[in-house]
Design an enzyme around this catalytic site. Structure first.
Site, mmCIF file in Angstrom:
data_model
loop_
_atom_site.group_PDB
_atom_site.id
_atom_site.type_symbol
_atom_site.label_atom_id
_atom_site.label_comp_id
_atom_site.label_asym_id
_atom_site.label_seq_id
_atom_site.Cartn_x
_atom_site.Cartn_y
_atom_site.Cartn_z
ATOM 1 N N SER A 151 -7.280 34.329 30.246
ATOM 2 C CA SER A 151 -7.319 33.085 30.999
ATOM 3 C C SER A 151 -5.902 32.631 31.329
ATOM 4 C CB SER A 151 -8.084 32.022 30.200
ATOM 5 O OG SER A 151 -8.393 30.920 31.016
ATOM 6 N N ASN A 152 -5.721 31.402 31.701
ATOM 7 C CA ASN A 152 -4.389 30.880 32.017
ATOM 8 C C ASN A 152 -4.284 29.427 31.552
ATOM 9 O OD1 ASN A 152 -5.292 29.083 34.273
ATOM 10 N ND2 ASN A 152 -5.921 31.060 35.129
ATOM 11 N N ARG A 153 -3.120 28.828 31.784
ATOM 12 C CA ARG A 153 -2.840 27.514 31.193
ATOM 13 C C ARG A 153 -3.320 26.333 32.033
ATOM 14 N NH1 ARG A 153 1.873 28.891 27.630
ATOM 15 N NH2 ARG A 153 2.126 26.676 27.279
ATOM 16 N N SER A 154 -4.084 26.586 33.086
ATOM 17 C CA SER A 154 -4.539 25.469 33.927
ATOM 18 C C SER A 154 -5.351 24.466 33.100
ATOM 19 C CB SER A 154 -5.400 26.008 35.076
ATOM 20 O OG SER A 154 -6.046 24.936 35.724
ATOM 21 N N ALA B 298 -7.292 27.609 39.161
ATOM 22 C CA ALA B 298 -6.420 28.756 38.883
ATOM 23 C C ALA B 298 -7.319 29.943 38.540
ATOM 24 C CB ALA B 298 -5.477 28.420 37.735
#
Ligand code: CTP
Length: 215
Positions: A21-24, A88
């Site tokens: 995943s990502n930091r959004s 994101a």
């Protein structure tokens, strides 16, 4: 108007207990949804997993993976006037999802990834709705944002420095319009930035309508 807003990250499963995943945080997308409601618009919000209260007046569609995001946007976009792709969406996902938990071993573990489907790039060129893309960059922000505007066939791209906008409560954005114009919104709370963005999107729609009606 009817706004379709996407927000937050996607999660691409690796095995039953892990994902990429990502930091959004979803804060910018949720602020845009709230600002659109505040301005009297209808909002459908397609949301990745986030830790924010849902805007009460929006229809919220929870999704997790990039594939679910792809399907949800295509299902709802024909009924909107403005699509705001603030999410994101992960660019890569594992080639295969392990059905059992991957056990720890001494050897290196190589994870093979394939690109996810690009939602914006998949939208038809002939369409009635306005398409707003986002560009979260860490370098060459303007050049990269302008490239995305063309490559992803957007009408508007909102560019920000990922290091400012990604997780915090504030943002500073530069907006690029098809046709070459651009506009900056100085650093402010995401709520204030969102209100300014909604006004800009309303203006673009108004101009398109005036042009179409030959006024
Ligand atoms: N986006 C999309 N589908 C994807 C990935 C991204 O529609 N599979 C959208 C995002 O919602 C955003 C825009 O494309 O509106 C730009 O996303 P970004 O991650 O900045 O760009 P990428 O195309 O992923 O390019 P790069 O990671 O190389 O900057």
């Amino acid at each position: 108007m009817r706004f379709l807003v996407t927000a937050g990250p996607t999660r691409e499963p690796i095995d039953p207990v892990r994902y990429l995943s990502n930091r959004s945080s979803g804060k910018m997308g949720y602020a845009i949804a709230e600002a659109a409601i505040e301005a009297g618009h209808e909002v459908v919000l397609i949301s990745g997993p986030v830790d924010i209260d849902r805007p009460r007046a929006a229809a919220v569609i929870p999704i997790s993976t990039s594939d679910e995001m792809f399907v949800a946007v295509h299902e709802h976009v024909p009924n909107c006037d403005v699509l705001v792709m603030c999410a994101a969406v992960a660019d890569y996902k594992p080639v295969a999802v392990f059905t059992k938990k991957i056990k720890k071993r001494e050897a290196k573990l190589l994870l093979e990834l394939i690109p996810t489907r690009d939602v914006l790039a998949s939208l038809p060129k002939a369409r009635k709705y306005l398409v707003v893309g986002f560009a979260a960059e860490t370098d060459n922000i303007e050049t990269n944002a302008q490239k995305k505007l063309l490559k992803k066939n957007c009408d508007v791209v909102v560019a920000n420095d990922a290091r400012i906008g990604m997780e915090g409560d504030e943002n500073e954005v530069k907006i690029f319009f098809r046709g070459g114009a651009n506009k900056k919104i100085s650093r402010a709370s995401k709520k204030i930035v969102a209100r300014e963005l909604i006004k800009l999107f309303e203006n673009v729609c108004e101009k398109r309508l005036t042009k179409k009606n030959g006024r």
